[in-house]
Design an enzyme around this catalytic site. Structure first.
Site, short mmCIF file in Angstrom:
data_model
loop_
_atom_site.label_atom_id
_atom_site.label_comp_id
_atom_site.label_asym_id
_atom_site.label_seq_id
_atom_site.Cartn_x
_atom_site.Cartn_y
_atom_site.Cartn_z
N LYS A 103 -0.63 50.76 73.43
CA LYS A 103 -1.04 49.36 73.50
C LYS A 103 -0.86 48.81 74.90
CE LYS A 103 -0.06 48.80 68.60
NZ LYS A 103 0.96 48.55 67.59
N GLN A 114 6.79 45.72 66.30
CA GLN A 114 6.35 47.02 65.81
C GLN A 114 7.13 47.44 64.57
OE1 GLN A 114 3.78 48.98 67.21
NE2 GLN A 114 4.06 50.11 65.33
N ASP A 168 -1.23 40.04 64.83
CA ASP A 168 -1.38 40.99 63.72
C ASP A 168 -2.01 40.31 62.51
OD1 ASP A 168 -0.65 43.58 64.40
OD2 ASP A 168 1.49 43.23 64.09
#
Length: 297
Positions: A52, A96, A119
């Site tokens: 990422k 995460q 997200d």
């Protein structure tokens, strides 16, 4: 001949399409900022975070990373989240998963500022998605929609069977596909571990999305000729290779390919799209927070 839907190529188009939006923000004195938070030292999570960060560098998004000791109390992670919520240079961030066992992930998500929740997992953002007014579409479901679009699949009136009911993929994708929208209007069946005769459900579908985390669960015998197959699964299985394993999806590719009109491979299908849509959401978040209108791909 079966079309192999190239997720790498579609993701590259998405990233290229974000360039103009990022330049527009830059002209207004704003550079999108994405932060990643990792609590603990899970190797797979570290790999995802590194990818990422490289994605951000490629498109011009400012990348930030915060490590939190995996043995620290939950409050250490919560304090990090509070700092990111207050930081004007961070337009979006992700914590995460998985987090250590002593930390309740739902408590983590509830502390994320919904306007920075790229997200799309915060309850407020889930509610907006269900209501048809999504602030952010979760990355993997949105990526699946983009892959279907790239393959010329019009979901209006189609029967879509989703195998898997997770909060990350199955549920939000079902909600997106049933909505009254150009990339929705589908009739959706959601299957799970209690579904009886899974093959009957998948054989009746125009589109099958496998997102259950079971290696090669869906095979060609469970498909009807011409079905479009989207394989979200990424599973590591033992194999006689240099690494000692190989990656396979939730679909048995060879037999499914014989029936499908179009299919995503593993790897190289949905995975790259998930990362691309995270960048998309970050740019969208920056646009909203900086009050700068941009064109998104």
């Amino acid at each position: 001949m079966t079309e192999i839907i190239d997720g790498n190529a579609v993701a590259s188009e998405i990233r290229d399409g974000l360039t103009d939006a990022i330049e527009t923000l830059a002209d207004a004195g704003a550079r999108p900022g994405l932060a990643t938070v990792l609590m603990g030292d899970d190797p797979a999570s570290q790999t995802y975070v590194n990818m990422k960060q490289r994605d951000c560098e490629e498109v011009g998004i400012e990348s930030h990373h915060v490590d939190v000791d995996g043995d620290a109390p939950p409050e250490a992670l919560f304090d990090t989240i509070a700092d990111l919520n207050d930081d004007p240079e961070i337009h979006g961030y992700i914590v995460q998963a998985p987090v250590p066992d002593h930390v309740e992930y739902r408590n983590v998500i509830r502390r994320v500022d919904p306007t920075k929740d790229v997200d799309g997992f915060h309850p407020e953002n889930v509610g907006r998605l269900v209501a048809g007014d999504a602030r952010f579409r979760p990355c993997t479901p949105h990526g699946v929609q983009k892959l279907l679009e790239s393959a010329g699949v019009d979901t209006e009136g189609k029967d879509v069977t989703i195998v898997g009911r997770s909060d990350i993929v199955g549920k939000p994708l079902a909600n997106l596909l049933v909505q009254k929208a150009d990339d929705g209007n589908a009739t959706v069946t959601v299957c799970h571990s209690r579904t009886e005769d899974l093959g009957e459900k998948t054989r009746n579908a125009d589109v099958v999305v496998a997102a259950v985390g079971v290696p090669e669960l869906v095979d060609g015998s469970m498909l009807t000729e011409g079905t479009v197959v989207i394989d979200v699964g990424v599973n590591r299985v033992d194999a006689d290779t240099e690494k000692g394993y190989e990656l396979v999806g939730d679909v048995e590719f060879e037999s499914a390919q014989e029936k499908a009109s179009a299919i995503t491979p593993v790897p190289g299908g949905v995975g790259p799209m998930t990362r691309a849509m995270l960048l998309y959401n970050t740019v969208k978040a920056a646009s909203m927070q900086e009050n700068v209108a941009v064109d998104l791909p």
